[in-house]
Design a protein around this motif. Structure first.
Motif, PDB file in Angstrom:
ATOM      1  N   ASN A 112       0.465  -1.067   0.634  1.00  0.00           N
ATOM      2  CA  ASN A 112      -0.377  -0.285  -0.050  1.00  0.00           C
ATOM      3  C   ASN A 112       1.178   1.110  -0.073  1.00  0.00           C
ATOM      4  O   ASN A 112       0.529   2.058  -0.643  1.00  0.00           O
ATOM      5  CB  ASN A 112      -0.925  -0.336   1.311  1.00  0.00           C
ATOM      6  N   PHE A 113       1.996   1.193   0.669  1.00  0.00           N
ATOM      7  CA  PHE A 113       2.720   2.571   0.901  1.00  0.00           C
ATOM      8  C   PHE A 113       3.851   2.603  -0.095  1.00  0.00           C
ATOM      9  O   PHE A 113       3.781   2.842  -0.999  1.00  0.00           O
ATOM     10  CB  PHE A 113       3.388   2.422   2.464  1.00  0.00           C
ATOM     11  N   PHE A 114       5.158   1.273  -0.375  1.00  0.00           N
ATOM     12  CA  PHE A 114       5.924   1.795  -0.701  1.00  0.00           C
ATOM     13  C   PHE A 114       6.000   1.230  -2.010  1.00  0.00           C
ATOM     14  O   PHE A 114       6.569   1.879  -2.793  1.00  0.00           O
ATOM     15  CB  PHE A 114       6.911   0.357  -0.433  1.00  0.00           C
ATOM     16  N   GLY A 115       4.760   0.260  -2.085  1.00  0.00           N
ATOM     17  CA  GLY A 115       4.775   0.036  -4.061  1.00  0.00           C
ATOM     18  C   GLY A 115       4.151   1.182  -4.132  1.00  0.00           C
ATOM     19  O   GLY A 115       4.491   1.802  -5.906  1.00  0.00           O
ATOM     20  N   ALA A 116       3.579   2.560  -3.780  1.00  0.00           N
ATOM     21  CA  ALA A 116       3.003   3.743  -4.490  1.00  0.00           C
ATOM     22  C   ALA A 116       4.393   4.325  -4.282  1.00  0.00           C
ATOM     23  O   ALA A 116       4.518   5.167  -5.296  1.00  0.00           O
ATOM     24  CB  ALA A 116       1.740   4.510  -4.044  1.00  0.00           C
ATOM     25  N   VAL A 117       4.864   4.625  -3.358  1.00  0.00           N
ATOM     26  CA  VAL A 117       6.045   5.411  -3.564  1.00  0.00           C
ATOM     27  C   VAL A 117       7.431   5.129  -4.580  1.00  0.00           C
ATOM     28  O   VAL A 117       7.703   6.133  -5.114  1.00  0.00           O
ATOM     29  CB  VAL A 117       7.872   5.283  -2.342  1.00  0.00           C
ATOM     30  N   ARG A 118       7.262   3.558  -4.471  1.00  0.00           N
ATOM     31  CA  ARG A 118       8.241   2.834  -5.754  1.00  0.00           C
ATOM     32  C   ARG A 118       7.745   3.658  -7.377  1.00  0.00           C
ATOM     33  O   ARG A 118       8.342   3.662  -8.522  1.00  0.00           O
ATOM     34  CB  ARG A 118       7.743   1.588  -6.239  1.00  0.00           C
ATOM     35  N   LEU A 119       6.359   3.628  -7.129  1.00  0.00           N
ATOM     36  CA  LEU A 119       6.027   3.751  -8.932  1.00  0.00           C
ATOM     37  C   LEU A 119       5.996   5.617  -8.931  1.00  0.00           C
ATOM     38  O   LEU A 119       5.744   5.410 -10.252  1.00  0.00           O
ATOM     39  CB  LEU A 119       4.374   3.363  -8.858  1.00  0.00           C
ATOM     40  N   VAL A 120       5.636   6.049  -7.934  1.00  0.00           N
ATOM     41  CA  VAL A 120       5.841   7.203  -7.835  1.00  0.00           C
ATOM     42  C   VAL A 120       7.386   7.903  -8.363  1.00  0.00           C
ATOM     43  O   VAL A 120       7.896   8.235  -9.464  1.00  0.00           O
ATOM     44  CB  VAL A 120       5.134   8.366  -6.523  1.00  0.00           C
ATOM     45  N   ARG A 121       8.681   7.338  -7.591  1.00  0.00           N
ATOM     46  CA  ARG A 121       9.509   7.432  -7.901  1.00  0.00           C
ATOM     47  C   ARG A 121       9.988   7.234  -9.834  1.00  0.00           C
ATOM     48  O   ARG A 121      10.762   7.805  -9.643  1.00  0.00           O
ATOM     49  CB  ARG A 121      10.759   6.702  -7.028  1.00  0.00           C
ATOM     50  N   ALA A 122       9.138   6.128 -10.394  1.00  0.00           N
ATOM     51  CA  ALA A 122       9.757   5.913 -11.246  1.00  0.00           C
ATOM     52  C   ALA A 122       8.995   6.760 -12.126  1.00  0.00           C
ATOM     53  O   ALA A 122       9.928   7.193 -13.423  1.00  0.00           O
ATOM     54  CB  ALA A 122       9.033   4.284 -11.720  1.00  0.00           C
ATOM     55  N   VAL A 123       7.891   7.220 -12.016  1.00  0.00           N
ATOM     56  CA  VAL A 123       7.610   8.400 -13.319  1.00  0.00           C
ATOM     57  C   VAL A 123       8.422   9.811 -13.282  1.00  0.00           C
ATOM     58  O   VAL A 123       7.733  10.448 -14.017  1.00  0.00           O
ATOM     59  CB  VAL A 123       5.981   8.219 -13.177  1.00  0.00           C
ATOM     60  N   LEU A 124       8.071  10.015 -12.048  1.00  0.00           N
ATOM     61  CA  LEU A 124       8.325  11.156 -11.395  1.00  0.00           C
ATOM     62  C   LEU A 124       9.120  11.762 -11.529  1.00  0.00           C
ATOM     63  O   LEU A 124       9.321  13.030 -12.778  1.00  0.00           O
ATOM     64  CB  LEU A 124       8.676  12.027  -9.780  1.00  0.00           C
ATOM     65  N   PRO A 125      10.545  11.653 -12.641  1.00  0.00           N
ATOM     66  CA  PRO A 125      11.739  12.098 -13.399  1.00  0.00           C
ATOM     67  C   PRO A 125      11.229  12.600 -14.940  1.00  0.00           C
ATOM     68  O   PRO A 125      11.290  13.773 -14.794  1.00  0.00           O
ATOM     69  CB  PRO A 125      12.558  11.486 -13.815  1.00  0.00           C
ATOM     70  N   GLY A 126      10.054  11.780 -15.710  1.00  0.00           N
ATOM     71  CA  GLY A 126       9.422  11.927 -16.429  1.00  0.00           C
ATOM     72  C   GLY A 126       8.820  13.118 -16.474  1.00  0.00           C
ATOM     73  O   GLY A 126       8.596  14.423 -17.424  1.00  0.00           O
ATOM     74  N   MET A 127       8.146  13.333 -15.703  1.00  0.00           N
ATOM     75  CA  MET A 127       6.452  14.500 -15.644  1.00  0.00           C
ATOM     76  C   MET A 127       7.518  15.460 -15.284  1.00  0.00           C
ATOM     77  O   MET A 127       7.089  16.607 -15.365  1.00  0.00           O
ATOM     78  CB  MET A 127       5.831  14.138 -14.643  1.00  0.00           C
ATOM     79  N   LYS A 128       8.383  15.418 -14.058  1.00  0.00           N
ATOM     80  CA  LYS A 128       9.497  16.968 -13.864  1.00  0.00           C
ATOM     81  C   LYS A 128      10.182  17.382 -15.213  1.00  0.00           C
ATOM     82  O   LYS A 128       9.739  18.445 -15.319  1.00  0.00           O
ATOM     83  CB  LYS A 128      10.625  16.796 -12.667  1.00  0.00           C
ATOM     84  N   LYS A 129      10.237  16.945 -16.200  1.00  0.00           N
ATOM     85  CA  LYS A 129      11.256  16.948 -17.033  1.00  0.00           C
ATOM     86  C   LYS A 129      10.202  17.549 -18.548  1.00  0.00           C
ATOM     87  O   LYS A 129      10.265  18.679 -18.241  1.00  0.00           O
ATOM     88  CB  LYS A 129      12.407  15.643 -17.840  1.00  0.00           C
ATOM     89  N   ARG A 130       8.439  17.163 -18.070  1.00  0.00           N
ATOM     90  CA  ARG A 130       7.524  17.218 -18.988  1.00  0.00           C
ATOM     91  C   ARG A 130       7.316  18.623 -18.474  1.00  0.00           C
ATOM     92  O   ARG A 130       6.004  19.438 -18.408  1.00  0.00           O
ATOM     93  CB  ARG A 130       7.042  16.981 -19.229  1.00  0.00           C
ATOM     94  N   ARG A 131       7.568  18.314 -17.226  1.00  0.00           N
ATOM     95  CA  ARG A 131       6.859  19.742 -16.769  1.00  0.00           C
ATOM     96  C   ARG A 131       4.976  19.723 -16.679  1.00  0.00           C
ATOM     97  O   ARG A 131       4.093  20.673 -16.710  1.00  0.00           O
ATOM     98  CB  ARG A 131       6.692  21.170 -16.391  1.00  0.00           C
ATOM     99  N   LYS A 132       4.402  18.428 -16.511  1.00  0.00           N
ATOM    100  CA  LYS A 132       2.661  18.120 -16.513  1.00  0.00           C
ATOM    101  C   LYS A 132       3.127  16.435 -15.767  1.00  0.00           C
ATOM    102  O   LYS A 132       3.335  15.966 -16.018  1.00  0.00           O
ATOM    103  CB  LYS A 132       2.645  18.119 -18.304  1.00  0.00           C
ATOM    104  N   GLY A 133       1.455  16.489 -15.247  1.00  0.00           N
ATOM    105  CA  GLY A 133       1.533  14.941 -14.867  1.00  0.00           C
ATOM    106  C   GLY A 133       0.604  15.278 -13.894  1.00  0.00           C
ATOM    107  O   GLY A 133       0.257  15.937 -13.176  1.00  0.00           O
ATOM    108  N   HIS A 134       0.121  13.812 -13.091  1.00  0.00           N
ATOM    109  CA  HIS A 134      -1.405  13.577 -12.593  1.00  0.00           C
ATOM    110  C   HIS A 134      -1.109  12.452 -12.116  1.00  0.00           C
ATOM    111  O   HIS A 134      -0.917  11.860 -11.753  1.00  0.00           O
ATOM    112  CB  HIS A 134      -2.382  14.336 -13.334  1.00  0.00           C
ATOM    113  N   ILE A 135      -0.993  12.364 -10.470  1.00  0.00           N
ATOM    114  CA  ILE A 135      -0.319  11.568 -10.042  1.00  0.00           C
ATOM    115  C   ILE A 135      -1.967  11.101  -8.669  1.00  0.00           C
ATOM    116  O   ILE A 135      -2.324  12.160  -7.664  1.00  0.00           O
ATOM    117  CB  ILE A 135       0.392  11.475  -9.018  1.00  0.00           C
TER     118      ILE A 135
END
Ligand code: NAD
Length: 293
Positions: A112-135
Motif C-alpha cells: 500500500n505505501f512503498f508500492g505507491a512510493v516506488r511507482l511515483v519515484r519511477a514516473v516523477l523524473p519524466g513528469m518533472k522534465k515535461r513539467r506536466k503530470g497527475h498522480i
C-alpha cells in the motif's frame, strides 16, 4: 494526443472499473495501461474492456512490490512517458493486533505505501522534465480516521496521506498535481479476501475477550457496514455521501474524541441498533450532538 494513464491493480475491483471507464471515454482522451501483478487474472478485465482492448487499453504486468517489475513495465510504454499515474493496488489486513504476524503487517506497508512510493519515484523524473503530470492515489476513509481492528491497514493509508500531502507542495512547482481519493466501503473482492483471511486465521496469542470483540462485534458490524453504506466500484469516483457523516465527526471535533467515542458506542453498546444507527447517520437524522462527550 491521448494521455497515457498507468493504473496499478487492475485485475479486479476499482482498478478494473477505472481502467475500463477511461478506455471507453467517448472522446478517446486516454491511452490506458492497465497493469496487474498476475497476468493469469486478466480475463475479467479483457472481457469488460471489449473492443477497447488493443485500442485505448493495453494490459501489462506490474508488481508494485518489485523494482524490476516497475522498470520492465515502464520500459514497454512508448517513450516511457506516463501522464497520469493511478496508485490503486492495495491489500487489507484485519484482526486483533496480537494475533497478526509482523510479516503480514510489513506486506501491507510494502504494497500500500512503498508500492505507491516506488511507482511515483519511477514516473516523477519524466513528469518533472515535461513539467506536466497527475498522480492519483486510491487511499481510503481509513487514511483519514482509524477503524477498530484495522490498525495496520489504516496506518498504511495514513502514511500515504502524509507522504502525498507533503509531496504535493513541491510538485506544484512542476505543474504536477496530486489527487487523494478516500472511498468508504466499496463492494469489491477486497472484503471477500479479508473475510477469507479471517476465517482461516486462528490469531494466536490473542486473549479470549479480544477475540470475542473481534468475532462477535466487529465482524457482523463490518458486514452490515458494507451492506448498508457500501458503494459500487462503478461509482467510486464520486463521493460516497452515505459515509460522509461518520467521516465528518473528526472535522466537527478536531480532538478526535467524538469520532473514537461514537465508533465505540456504535460497535460495543449499540450493536443491536447498528443497522438503525448507520441508516440514521446516513440520512443525517441522528444528530451527532446526541452523543455527548
Ligand atoms: P481489490 O482486491 O479488488 O483490488 C486490489 C488490487 O490490488 C487487486 O487487483 C490485487 O491483485 C492488486 N494488488 C495487490 N497487491 C499487488 C501488488 N503487489 N502489485 C500489483 N497489484 C497488487 O479491491 P479494491 O476494493 O478494488 O481495492 C483497490 C484500492 O481501493 C486499494 O488500494 C484499497 O485499499 C482501496 N480501497 C478499497 C475499499 C473497499 O472497501 N473495497 C475502500 C477504500 C479504499
Amino acid at each position: 494526443a491521448p494521455r497515457t494513464v498507468l493504473i496499478s491493480g487492475c485485475s479486479s475491483g476499482i482498478g478494473l472499473e477505472l481502467a475500463v471507464q477511461l478506455a471507453h471515454d467517448p472522446r478517446q482522451r486516454y491511452q490506458v495501461v492497465a497493469t496487474m501483478r498476475d497476468l493469469g487474472k486478466k480475463g475479467a478485465l479483457e472481457a469488460a474492456a471489449g473492443e477497447a482492448l488493443g485500442q485505448t487499453l493495453a494490459v501489462a504486468q506490474l508488481d508494485v512490490c518489485s523494482d524490476e517489475s516497475v522498470a520492465q513495465c515502464l520500459s514497454c510504454i512508448q517513450g516511457g512517458e506516463v501522464d497520469v499515474l493511478v496508485n490503486n493496488a492495495g491489500v487489507g489486513l484485519v484482526g486483533p493486533l496480537e494475533g497478526l504476524s509482523l510479516a503480514a503487517m510489513q506486506n501491507v506497508f510494502d504494497t500500500n505505501f512503498f508500492g505507491a512510493v516506488r511507482l511515483v519515484r519511477a514516473v516523477l523524473p519524466g513528469m518533472k522534465k515535461r513539467r506536466k503530470g497527475h498522480i492519483v492515489v486510491v487511499s481510503s476513509v481509513m487514511g483519514l480516521q482509524g477503524v477498530v481492528f484495522n490498525e495496520v491497514y489504516a496506518a498504511s493509508k495514513f502514511a500515504l496521506e502524509g507522504f502525498f500531502e507533503s509531496l504535493a507542495v513541491q510538485l506544484l512547482q512542476f505543474n504536477i498535481f496530486i489527487t487523494l481519493v478516500e472511498p468508504g466501503p466499496v463492494v469489491t473482492d477486497f472484503e471477500g479476501k479479508l473475510l477469507e483471511q479471517v476465517s482461516t486465521a486462528d490469531f494466536p496469542d490473542t486473549d479470549p475477550d479480544t477475540l470475542h470483540y473481534f468475532r462477535d462485534f466487529y465482524l457482523p458490524a463490518s458486514r452490515e457496514l458494507f451492506r448498508s453504506v457500501g458503494q459500487s466500484p462503478q461509482d467510486v469516483a464520486q463521493t460516497n455521501a452515505r459515509y460522509t457523516p461518520l467521516a465528518a465527526l473528526k472535522a466537527v471535533d478536531p480532538s478526535g474524541s467524538l469520532y473514537v467515542r461514537t465508533s465505540h458506542r456504535l460497535l460495543f453498546r449499540w450493536t443491536r441498533f447498528l443497522n438503525l444507527g448507520l441508516r440514521c447517520l446516513a440520512c443525517g437524522c441522528l444528530r451527532i450532538r446526541i452523543w455527548p462527550r
